[in-house]
Design a protein around this motif. Sequence first.
Motif, mmCIF file in Angstrom:
data_model
loop_
_atom_site.group_PDB
_atom_site.id
_atom_site.type_symbol
_atom_site.label_atom_id
_atom_site.label_comp_id
_atom_site.label_asym_id
_atom_site.label_seq_id
_atom_site.Cartn_x
_atom_site.Cartn_y
_atom_site.Cartn_z
ATOM 1 N N UNK A 1 -54.714 -40.449 -29.026
ATOM 2 C CA UNK A 1 -53.307 -40.102 -29.271
ATOM 3 C C UNK A 1 -52.840 -38.965 -28.359
ATOM 4 N N UNK A 2 -53.745 -38.069 -27.993
ATOM 5 C CA UNK A 2 -53.383 -36.909 -27.170
ATOM 6 C C UNK A 2 -53.369 -37.196 -25.666
ATOM 7 N N UNK A 3 -53.945 -38.306 -25.236
ATOM 8 C CA UNK A 3 -54.062 -38.601 -23.802
ATOM 9 C C UNK A 3 -52.752 -38.577 -23.019
ATOM 10 N N UNK A 4 -51.621 -39.032 -23.561
ATOM 11 C CA UNK A 4 -50.381 -38.997 -22.773
ATOM 12 C C UNK A 4 -49.858 -37.587 -22.477
ATOM 13 N N UNK A 5 -50.349 -36.595 -23.188
ATOM 14 C CA UNK A 5 -49.848 -35.229 -23.046
ATOM 15 C C UNK A 5 -50.591 -34.490 -21.930
ATOM 16 N N UNK A 6 -49.942 -33.490 -21.381
ATOM 17 C CA UNK A 6 -50.552 -32.686 -20.317
ATOM 18 C C UNK A 6 -51.801 -31.987 -20.853
ATOM 19 N N UNK B 1 -50.531 -38.529 -38.137
ATOM 20 C CA UNK B 1 -49.491 -39.538 -37.948
ATOM 21 C C UNK B 1 -49.168 -39.610 -36.463
ATOM 22 N N UNK B 2 -49.340 -40.768 -35.878
ATOM 23 C CA UNK B 2 -48.938 -40.977 -34.487
ATOM 24 C C UNK B 2 -47.551 -41.619 -34.556
ATOM 25 N N UNK B 3 -46.542 -40.787 -34.742
ATOM 26 C CA UNK B 3 -45.172 -41.247 -34.993
ATOM 27 C C UNK B 3 -44.399 -41.520 -33.710
ATOM 28 N N UNK B 4 -43.190 -42.012 -33.895
ATOM 29 C CA UNK B 4 -42.333 -42.356 -32.756
ATOM 30 C C UNK B 4 -42.083 -41.153 -31.846
ATOM 31 N N UNK B 5 -41.582 -40.052 -32.407
ATOM 32 C CA UNK B 5 -41.161 -38.928 -31.561
ATOM 33 C C UNK B 5 -42.181 -37.802 -31.446
ATOM 34 N N UNK B 6 -43.272 -37.853 -32.196
ATOM 35 C CA UNK B 6 -44.274 -36.785 -32.117
ATOM 36 C C UNK B 6 -45.585 -37.249 -32.745
ATOM 37 N N UNK B 7 -46.638 -36.636 -32.282
ATOM 38 C CA UNK B 7 -47.937 -36.756 -32.929
ATOM 39 C C UNK B 7 -48.001 -35.592 -33.912
ATOM 40 N N UNK B 8 -48.367 -35.857 -35.147
ATOM 41 C CA UNK B 8 -48.375 -34.801 -36.157
ATOM 42 C C UNK B 8 -49.677 -34.815 -36.946
ATOM 43 N N UNK B 9 -50.170 -33.617 -37.225
ATOM 44 C CA UNK B 9 -51.345 -33.450 -38.075
ATOM 45 C C UNK B 9 -50.981 -32.475 -39.183
ATOM 46 N N UNK B 10 -51.213 -32.884 -40.417
ATOM 47 C CA UNK B 10 -50.980 -32.016 -41.566
ATOM 48 C C UNK B 10 -52.329 -31.675 -42.181
ATOM 49 N N UNK C 1 -50.921 -43.166 -40.220
ATOM 50 C CA UNK C 1 -50.124 -44.271 -39.686
ATOM 51 C C UNK C 1 -49.985 -44.137 -38.176
ATOM 52 N N UNK C 2 -49.724 -45.272 -37.558
ATOM 53 C CA UNK C 2 -49.505 -45.336 -36.118
ATOM 54 C C UNK C 2 -48.227 -46.137 -35.893
ATOM 55 N N UNK C 3 -47.234 -45.521 -35.269
ATOM 56 C CA UNK C 3 -45.991 -46.225 -34.958
ATOM 57 C C UNK C 3 -46.215 -47.156 -33.778
ATOM 58 N N UNK C 4 -45.597 -48.320 -33.865
ATOM 59 C CA UNK C 4 -45.721 -49.270 -32.762
ATOM 60 C C UNK C 4 -45.049 -48.735 -31.504
ATOM 61 N N UNK C 5 -43.831 -48.235 -31.660
ATOM 62 C CA UNK C 5 -43.100 -47.659 -30.528
ATOM 63 C C UNK C 5 -43.248 -46.151 -30.575
ATOM 64 N N UNK C 6 -43.435 -45.583 -29.371
ATOM 65 C CA UNK C 6 -43.615 -44.129 -29.299
ATOM 66 C C UNK C 6 -42.843 -43.559 -28.119
ATOM 67 N N UNK C 7 -42.284 -42.395 -28.323
ATOM 68 C CA UNK C 7 -41.645 -41.631 -27.273
ATOM 69 C C UNK C 7 -42.687 -40.607 -26.813
ATOM 70 N N UNK C 8 -43.283 -40.829 -25.627
ATOM 71 C CA UNK C 8 -44.345 -39.973 -25.144
ATOM 72 C C UNK C 8 -44.085 -39.573 -23.696
ATOM 73 N N UNK C 9 -44.680 -38.450 -23.276
ATOM 74 C CA UNK C 9 -44.530 -38.062 -21.873
ATOM 75 C C UNK C 9 -45.249 -39.089 -20.981
ATOM 76 N N UNK C 10 -44.826 -39.155 -19.747
ATOM 77 C CA UNK C 10 -45.461 -40.111 -18.826
ATOM 78 C C UNK C 10 -46.771 -39.586 -18.302
#
Length: 151
Positions: free
Chosen positions: A10-15, A41-50, A142-151
């Motif tokens: 989940x973290x791979x797309x991030x710098x 949660x690997x959500x659409x607009x953010x990866x979140x850990x609670x 949960x894992x969202x199918x669509x995600x907004x992630x950095x390139x």
Amino acid sequence: MEAHPELHTFLKPYSQEIQDIVWALRNFVVNVVPEANELIWDNYNALAMAYSKSEQLKDAFCHISVYAKHVNFGFNRGAELSKASITLNGKGKLIRHIKVTNLNTFPKKDLKPMIWEALGISEQLNPGLGQRSIVPKSIVMSISEKKLRPN
């Protein structure tokens, strides 16, 4: 506690800088409250850990939200904290956070008592949390199918 293997994916797309911040914040929370579960949660607009002493978000006391250029370290009931020695951001009913862009300025010393107070609030709302002994787990919620992630 070992991180769920998918957290690395989940973290791979991030710098690398953002990833380093996330791992440092995660280690900080896990060291302060080693008995906490990590809910991911690997959500659409953010990866979140609670972080929670149960497997339910309602019992979470703090969280990490990952974005392209920063990471938020937050409290699920931050508006109720009385020992806030640092200013937390947020205008919602409960959640408050700080934006983390640099580990050198992350206020560990100030946040540690706030984490303990947040955990106490969680345990007051669900008294069973303080009485159980758990083996902490890292769980993908949960894992969202669509995600907004950095390139």
